[in-house]
Every structure is written in C-alpha cells, then in structure tokens.
Write an enzyme that holds these catalytic residues in place. Structure first.
Site: not given
Lengths: 356, 356
Positions: B57, B68, B96, B124, B173, B237-239, B243, B305
């Site tokens: 990317r 991106e 976001t 997706r 959460d 979430g870690g992407d 993070k 990711v």
C-alpha cells in the site's frame, strides 16, 4: 440521484465534477482564463516544491498498457490522479489516456473533490508547457512547430498563444487526417495555421518546436540538423521507458529543464543520456534560484513527462473554480453515521426506512 | 444530474454505488447473503493468490493520520481502495476510517465501478474474520467474546453467526455506551447477548475471542492468563505500526495465521515477534496446501490487518451484485470523444451546444 432515507449529511457529500461539467466550467471561464489560472496554480506550487511529499507514481503494468496512481501532498491537502495509458485503445474507439482525480483534507482524511481529469490533464499539460516556455522560449517567439497533431495538439497551441504570444502554428503529423482535425479545431482561434509537408518543413522558422507523438518506441521525430540555434523545444511525447522522440545529439546541444529528475531520467528524453548528465529543475527556475534561458542562441529543452504536483495544482484550481457555480454535483461517497461508532446502526435504520 | 449536450456514450459512464445504494443493496440481498457472497469471493481470490500483483500500500502519513491507496490486480481486473485512518476524527463527529474503491479493466484501463467502501470494508473485514474462523475455530464453536464494541463489532458478530454458527456474544468495552449501542443493534439478530464487566469476564467460556479496540498504542487487551487451550483468537484492532492488542506471551503459545506476512510483520500483532517467527499464510489454508486447526487444544490466532486482495474481492462482489438492480447510478467520469484524438473538438462542440 435516487432519493434516500435518511439523507446523508454535508460531511458525507463530495463535490463531483463530471466531464460535462468540466466542459461547462471551461466555457464559462474561457479557455485562456483557465490556462492562465492553471499556470498560476502550478507556478505557485512549484515555488514551494520542497513542501511536497514527492512519492513516486505507483504503476501497474500489463502487456497492453499501464494503470497509474499519482499521489502527492503539501501537508494540508492530499491529491491523487488515476490515469491509464493504453496505446492500442484508439483501435477500439477508446481514449489512450483517461484520468480522474481526488483532493482530500489531510487533517481529516475526508475527500473534498472528485473530478474527471482527462480534459483537465490535457489542460494542465498544455499550461505546464506554456509556463516552461514563458521562462525558456526566445524573446518575441511568435511561431510554433506542432509535430504530432493528436489529442494534445490544440491545447498546446492555445496555451502557447495565451501565455507566450504565439501567433502561428506549423502543423505536421504522419496522419494527414490528424492535421486536418487540428487545423479545423484551431480555425477561429486567431492563430495562423500552416499545414506542413514534413517535420523538416514544420520547424522552418519556428521559435518553439513542440513534439507530441504517440509511438511507444524509440523514435527520431526530430533529427539533429532540424534544430537551429535559439530554439526552444517542448518535448511532450516521450513520457515512458522506451519512448523518446529526439535524436540524442540534440540533447547534447541543449540546456535541459525537467520537472522531477528522478522521474524524468526513467521516462523522459534524457533516459538516452548518462544518469549524471546535468539538468535544471524547473521549480528552481520558477523560484528564481536557477536561470532559465541565458542567451538568444541557446537551445532550451523542456523534457516534459508530467508530474503529480501539476495534477495537484489542477485539482486546487478546480476546487476553487467551481465555488458558487452549478458545475458540480454532491456525491454520496462517504458513510456518515450520526455516531461514528454506529455504522451498523446507520445500515439497520436505512433498512427500516426503506421498509417503511 | 444536470442534462448535458452531447450526452456521454456508454463507454464514458462508470457505475457508481453511493452509500445510500450500498445500504439498499445490503437490505435487498440480506446481510447473511452478503457475508456469504463476500466470503466466497475472498476465498476464491485467495486460492489464486499467486496470480495477484501484490504491491505494498502507498501511505501518506501526517501527524494526525494516514491516507492510503491500496492497489492490486489479477491481470484481468485492477482494483484500488482509498482509505484514511484518523483516530481523532470521532471528536469532530467524523468517521476515523472512510473509504471508497474503484475497479478497472486491465485490457483498456477504463474504470468499470466506483463505490463507497466504508460500509463495504466493514463487511469484508467481518467476512474475512468469519472465513478464517471457519478454518481455525474449534469444532462446534458457539460463543464469541467481542472485546471492543465500536463500529466493527456488530459486523463481526453477525458474520460469525452467519458463517461459523455462533449463537452467543459476550460484549465488553471500556466505554459502556459502546456496549449498549452494540447490544441494541444486535437485539433481534437471534444472537444471545451478554454484557460483561471486564475483558476477563468476556472471555469466560468463549470459543472465539475477537479483539477490536481502537487505541493507537501498544496495549494489552488480552493478557496471557485469559487465553485457554483450544480457543481461536480473531485479532482485528492491531493494524498499524505501534498498535497491538495482545500480550507477547499469547503469541508464543498460538499458531499464527496471517494474510500477507510482509505486511503483517509491520502492522499486525506479530510486529512484537522476531521477524522469522513462523506464521502460516491463510491463502495456503484455503487452498488446502497448509493445515488450519490441527487439534482441539491448539490456540489459533488470525492476526488480521486487512489486505488489498480482500478489497478486490469486495469490489468484484459489488460489480456482480448490482447487475440488473437499480442500486447504482451512471457517472460521467470519463471523456469519450467520437474520435479519441479529438478531445479539443469535443470540448469546442460542447460550448457550441451550450450556447445554442
């Protein structure tokens, strides 16, 4: 557009300039004013060259063509252009090059403009050529040889007329129909049109020689003996690896000006030269940090390949030019739920609304 | 759209799917059918993984976020997604992440689809998670812990329900309002909803643990003691660099499955590990060339990711799904003169038509 419930908010709507609206915008402002405004934006952006993120274009090659994404940013706005190059497309009645572009706000990442760029690219390419010529062409230049009379030829001629003061174009193309098309389109422009019998004939008495041919191969559109002292060459057609138009000997005699050396050494005429052959970056000329033409006898060459910042400037031009006009439509491109975390709820409520 | 003269031809018109139309399409087909169809396209494309051009990317970073472009091609179609990531956007009531995408024909370079992708990306991503879980989750998995109840949570829950047979979600959460939003949206879905008091509480009895939190920093959403034998972890979430969500010790105990190692080692949970730590590529699992889950006690981890081919699959899904429906509009994005070399003439004639 189909009506929808709930209506998207303003934040979700991106102004879109269609081809039809781009044509209306150009007629509304007038072609000369468009060229001059584009030139102003390009010169302004080139002068702050060092502020730009100069990512190389991202190319996806296939045996029949290329699709490219050309992004850049000045830290406040982000722009990219989608553009293809498919030389054989004309056989199927399609454009060899089509393009569209997008401008976004760096602070939020939200797109703020989507626009056709096939016409806009033709306009900014011509504006860039005229801007370079204003700094590089000999004093009092009045006659331009236009070699290659395809889609770009009239735009080049009109931009040189508007910005440099050209009053005569000498047309030549291996395809006589292209020359006729070009002559017909330029009738009434105020330019004197001379149909020539060869490239050699076309350059006769020309102060500026513009080459814009489409062959995707090493070709010699201009040979060394055709280029006399004091001429400015505006070389548009050589713009990808393996595609050049000028005899190498011309390059050896000329002062060479480029947009972005890293890109031009791969795509431009200077791919024929050693990688350390000296060239001048045009942004330095525009900023007054490097000289343009230095004498009446100097041969100057703008080795044009097209650079992302020119597209960025063109996108900024459109963003400003459409304000207060009806020449755009709001496009529902971005999801915009009331609560940013509630994308699913937005979807669910739309279903309820549709069912109701 | 404003009426225009002359009308653009079919070649110049690109089908556009707005957010409103994407929502209509999803309700028309049903969310389960959309998830299943997306899964089918992704699995099909991953099975022919080696045919894809896997360009990294192209990211443009700023202090507040990233924009991106994610292109890919299978040699016949070319697709790219524009996507931003601006964690602070929610403070201004903005998403976001917003996205749109384009599909083009490699043979001509002409775009054939422009579509919103904010919703489509959520769909997706959920489909990809469910597809991975179908190969990796323990036999008879019925309960999922959903840690992080933001925009993606309901999509993940519904996809796992549709494809894996989950019947219970345990929500947690740090923001109780997010959990309430998620529970409210999932009411009536057929899923049993359990509001939990901590992450530790949420994983109690869970066969699948999905983590999808938004902190842009190294965080420990799951600590080692919270992960028992036989569980499948779906880490969304870690992407991006810096993070992550999982304690490194969990990674050491798990069999790790990834989309594209070159990208995941930079952006995923495994950025915490040595660069040669063994991982399995999911395309090999889908193609039958590598095993998925090997035993009832194995801990499996999908370190998600998001990869360009998933977007390509999603674009293909939309292209097929809108055929014969009213859920798109023709967009006048491409200039299409009768004679491809006569762009200027097209412009000039439009002026005459406008004046007439």
């Amino acid at each position: 557009m189909l009506s929808s419930a709930p209506d998207p908010s303003d934040k979700a709507l991106v102004p879109f300039v269609s081809v039809a609206n781009m044509m209306r915008l150009v007629h509304h402002l007038g072609l000369d004013a468009v060229i001059r405004s584009l030139t102003g934006h390009i010169e302004e952006d080139f002068r702050r060259w060092e502020r730009f993120d100069k990512t190389p274009r991202v190319a996806s090659h296939s045996p029949v063509g290329v699709i490219e994404l050309m992004p850049t940013s000045d830290g406040e706005a982000y722009g990219f252009k989608y553009v293809n190059g498919h030389p054989r497309n004309t056989r199927a009645g399609l454009q060899t090059v089509t393009a569209f572009g997008l401008l976004a706000d760096v602070a939020t990442g939200y797109p703020v403009l989507l626009t056709e760029m096939t016409l806009l690219t033709a306009l900014r390419t011509a504006a860039m050529s005229a801007l370079a010529a204003r700094h590089l062409a000999p004093e009092g230049a009045r006659t331009m040889a236009m070699i290659g009379n395809g889609a770009q030829a009239e735009f080049q001629s009109r931009a040189m007329q508007a910005l440099v003061g050209i009053d005569t174009v000498r047309l030549w193309d291996i395809d006589g129909a292209a020359t006729e098309k070009c002559a017909r389109n330029l009738a009434g422009s105020g330019l004197a049109i001379v149909r020539c019998t060869s490239a050699q004939d076309a350059v006769e008495g020309a102060d500026i020689i513009t080459t814009c041919t489409a062959d995707k191969q090493y070709a010699t559109i201009l040979s060394d003996n055709m280029v006399g002292a004091g001429v400015h060459i505006n070389a548009i057609g050589g713009d990808c690896p393996g595609k050049t138009e000028l005899a190498p000997a011309i390059l050896g005699r000329a002062s060479i000006f480029v947009e972005y050396p890293e890109q031009t050494r791969i795509e431009g005429e200077i791919q024929q030269l050693d990688p350390d052959h000296p060239v001048t970056e045009l942004w330095q000329v525009f900023a007054g940090a490097a000289p343009g033409r230095r004498s009446a006898s100097e041969i100057t060459l703008f080795d044009s390949v097209g650079f992302a910042i020119e597209d960025f400037s063109a996108l900024r031009f459109v963003q400003q030019a459409i304000r207060g006009t009806p020449f755009f439509e709001p496009l529902d491109l971005l999801a915009d739920p009331d609560d940013p975390r509630d994308l699913y709820g937005m979807l669910a409520r739309a279903g309820g609304a549709a069912a109701a």
